[in-house]
Design a protein around this motif. Structure first.
Motif, mmCIF file in Angstrom:
data_model
loop_
_atom_site.group_PDB
_atom_site.id
_atom_site.type_symbol
_atom_site.label_atom_id
_atom_site.label_comp_id
_atom_site.label_asym_id
_atom_site.label_seq_id
_atom_site.Cartn_x
_atom_site.Cartn_y
_atom_site.Cartn_z
ATOM 1 N N UNK A 123 -22.346 -0.594 5.544
ATOM 2 C CA UNK A 123 -21.026 -0.473 4.938
ATOM 3 C C UNK A 123 -21.124 0.276 3.610
ATOM 4 N N UNK A 124 -20.278 1.306 3.454
ATOM 5 C CA UNK A 124 -20.158 2.019 2.189
ATOM 6 C C UNK A 124 -18.695 1.950 1.765
ATOM 7 N N UNK A 125 -18.373 1.096 0.808
ATOM 8 C CA UNK A 125 -16.969 0.927 0.417
ATOM 9 C C UNK A 125 -16.337 2.215 -0.073
ATOM 10 N N UNK A 126 -15.053 2.355 0.182
ATOM 11 C CA UNK A 126 -14.304 3.496 -0.315
ATOM 12 C C UNK A 126 -14.241 3.453 -1.833
ATOM 13 N N UNK A 127 -14.205 4.609 -2.483
ATOM 14 C CA UNK A 127 -14.033 4.614 -3.940
ATOM 15 C C UNK A 127 -12.594 4.283 -4.324
ATOM 16 N N UNK A 128 -12.401 3.950 -5.582
ATOM 17 C CA UNK A 128 -11.073 3.596 -6.081
ATOM 18 C C UNK A 128 -10.066 4.699 -5.792
ATOM 19 N N UNK A 129 -10.471 5.940 -6.028
ATOM 20 C CA UNK A 129 -9.552 7.063 -5.842
ATOM 21 C C UNK A 129 -9.060 7.149 -4.403
ATOM 22 N N UNK A 130 -9.914 6.778 -3.456
ATOM 23 C CA UNK A 130 -9.550 6.873 -2.040
ATOM 24 C C UNK A 130 -8.518 5.819 -1.657
ATOM 25 N N UNK A 131 -8.700 4.574 -2.103
ATOM 26 C CA UNK A 131 -7.748 3.532 -1.713
ATOM 27 C C UNK A 131 -6.390 3.773 -2.362
ATOM 28 N N UNK A 132 -6.398 4.270 -3.592
ATOM 29 C CA UNK A 132 -5.125 4.590 -4.250
ATOM 30 C C UNK A 132 -4.446 5.772 -3.570
ATOM 31 N N UNK A 133 -5.248 6.738 -3.114
ATOM 32 C CA UNK A 133 -4.686 7.886 -2.402
ATOM 33 C C UNK A 133 -4.053 7.453 -1.086
ATOM 34 N N UNK A 134 -4.676 6.500 -0.397
ATOM 35 C CA UNK A 134 -4.105 5.985 0.851
ATOM 36 C C UNK A 134 -2.779 5.280 0.600
ATOM 37 N N UNK A 135 -2.723 4.485 -0.470
ATOM 38 C CA UNK A 135 -1.483 3.786 -0.799
ATOM 39 C C UNK A 135 -0.364 4.774 -1.113
ATOM 40 N N UNK A 136 -0.714 5.865 -1.786
ATOM 41 C CA UNK A 136 0.292 6.869 -2.126
ATOM 42 C C UNK A 136 0.712 7.688 -0.917
ATOM 43 N N UNK A 137 -0.224 7.876 0.026
ATOM 44 C CA UNK A 137 0.035 8.782 1.146
ATOM 45 C C UNK A 137 0.826 8.131 2.276
ATOM 46 N N UNK A 138 0.716 6.822 2.424
ATOM 47 C CA UNK A 138 1.379 6.168 3.556
ATOM 48 C C UNK A 138 2.875 6.043 3.288
ATOM 49 N N UNK A 139 3.646 5.913 4.337
ATOM 50 C CA UNK A 139 5.085 5.747 4.170
ATOM 51 C C UNK A 139 5.361 4.555 3.256
ATOM 52 N N UNK A 140 6.319 4.683 2.314
ATOM 53 C CA UNK A 140 6.553 3.621 1.323
ATOM 54 C C UNK A 140 6.781 2.239 1.935
ATOM 55 N N UNK A 141 7.382 2.185 3.109
ATOM 56 C CA UNK A 141 7.660 0.902 3.754
ATOM 57 C C UNK A 141 6.377 0.130 4.044
ATOM 58 N N UNK A 142 5.294 0.840 4.278
ATOM 59 C CA UNK A 142 4.019 0.199 4.622
ATOM 60 C C UNK A 142 3.023 0.203 3.466
ATOM 61 N N UNK A 143 3.443 0.693 2.317
ATOM 62 C CA UNK A 143 2.528 0.788 1.184
ATOM 63 C C UNK A 143 1.960 -0.569 0.782
ATOM 64 N N UNK A 144 2.793 -1.615 0.830
ATOM 65 C CA UNK A 144 2.327 -2.937 0.424
ATOM 66 C C UNK A 144 1.155 -3.406 1.280
ATOM 67 N N UNK A 145 1.175 -3.084 2.563
ATOM 68 C CA UNK A 145 0.076 -3.503 3.439
ATOM 69 C C UNK A 145 -1.255 -2.944 2.945
ATOM 70 N N UNK A 146 -1.244 -1.717 2.456
ATOM 71 C CA UNK A 146 -2.472 -1.101 1.950
ATOM 72 C C UNK A 146 -2.943 -1.834 0.693
ATOM 73 N N UNK A 147 -2.013 -2.158 -0.188
ATOM 74 C CA UNK A 147 -2.370 -2.903 -1.394
ATOM 75 C C UNK A 147 -2.917 -4.286 -1.049
ATOM 76 N N UNK A 148 -2.351 -4.924 -0.051
ATOM 77 C CA UNK A 148 -2.843 -6.239 0.374
ATOM 78 C C UNK A 148 -4.221 -6.121 1.014
ATOM 79 N N UNK A 149 -4.483 -4.986 1.634
ATOM 80 C CA UNK A 149 -5.787 -4.766 2.249
ATOM 81 C C UNK A 149 -6.894 -4.641 1.223
ATOM 82 N N UNK A 150 -6.684 -3.773 0.220
ATOM 83 C CA UNK A 150 -7.765 -3.584 -0.741
ATOM 84 C C UNK A 150 -7.663 -4.507 -1.949
#
Length: 203
Positions: free
Chosen positions: A2-29
């Motif tokens: 396992x190689x964890x994603x860097x901070x920049x990557x998880x924040x980029x995913x939260x920004x890139x996903x449709x706003x309705x599902x953004x919270x799920x990404x925040x709950x994930x990381x």
């Protein structure tokens, strides 16, 4: 390994996903929730005053169902940043039946298929490797707990692993080198008494 994603990557995913599902990404990381757990989180399981989230159920085929194992049921401390994201989400989207926070465009519990399509688009938009999974957000969370020097048993409980072996097999390589830890501990225990004995002999 396992190689964890860097901070920049998880924040980029939260920004890139449709706003309705953004919270799920925040709950994930931010809490290490699995996808079903994130999509099934309800308002009553978020205690903002106590700063706790209670993970008891998950979304499955558009319904709320009990978690499969006793270990999966857990209470998680939640940071202010994640609580703020939950509050922001509630201001923007009405809850689904049973108080589920994350909904689809029809106002119902989000389906995995719909979410996964949006996830794949977000991965591409964020410039991350194809095949980056929602589960990789849990690895980010676990790495954060390890960096915070939490007890291994606490990390096991937060991740709802059935055994400590599962935790160590998955994340053992992320723990700091243990070889030199503890040096000086025995000195600290013994030296005060040895010093006192020496003084007594001299008196």
């Amino acid at each position: 390994m396992v190689e964890p994603l860097p901070v920049e990557a998880v924040l980029a995913l939260a920004d890139a996903i449709t706003p309705r599902y953004q919270l799920a990404v925040w709950l994930g990381f931010g809490l290490g929730l699995r996808l079903g757990e994130a999509l099934g989180l309800t308002t009553v399981k978020v205690d903002a005053e106590a700063k706790r989230v209670y993970v008891h159920r998950q979304a499955q085929n558009g319904e709320l169902v009990e978690l499969k194992t006793k270990a999966s049921r857990r209470t998680l401390p939640v940071d202010d940043l994640i609580l703020a994201k939950i509050d922001e989400h509630q201001k923007n989207y009405a809850v689904a039946p049973q108080g589920v926070l994350i909904t689809n465009r029809c106002g119902r519990i989000a389906q995995r298929k719909s979410f996964n399509e949006c996830w794949r688009e977000a991965v591409e938009k964020a410039g991350l490797p194809k095949g980056t999974r929602f589960h990789d957000l849990r690895h980010f969370y676990a790495a954060g707990l390890i960096r915070a020097n939490l007890n291994t048993k606490v990390i096991q409980a937060r991740l709802s692993h059935a055994t400590i072996a599962e935790t160590m097999d998955t994340y053992g390589h992320l723990f700091p080198d243990q070889d030199d830890l503890g040096r000086g501990a025995i000195d600290a225990l013994l030296l005060p008494s040895i010093t006192e004995q020496g003084r007594n002999r001299q008196s």
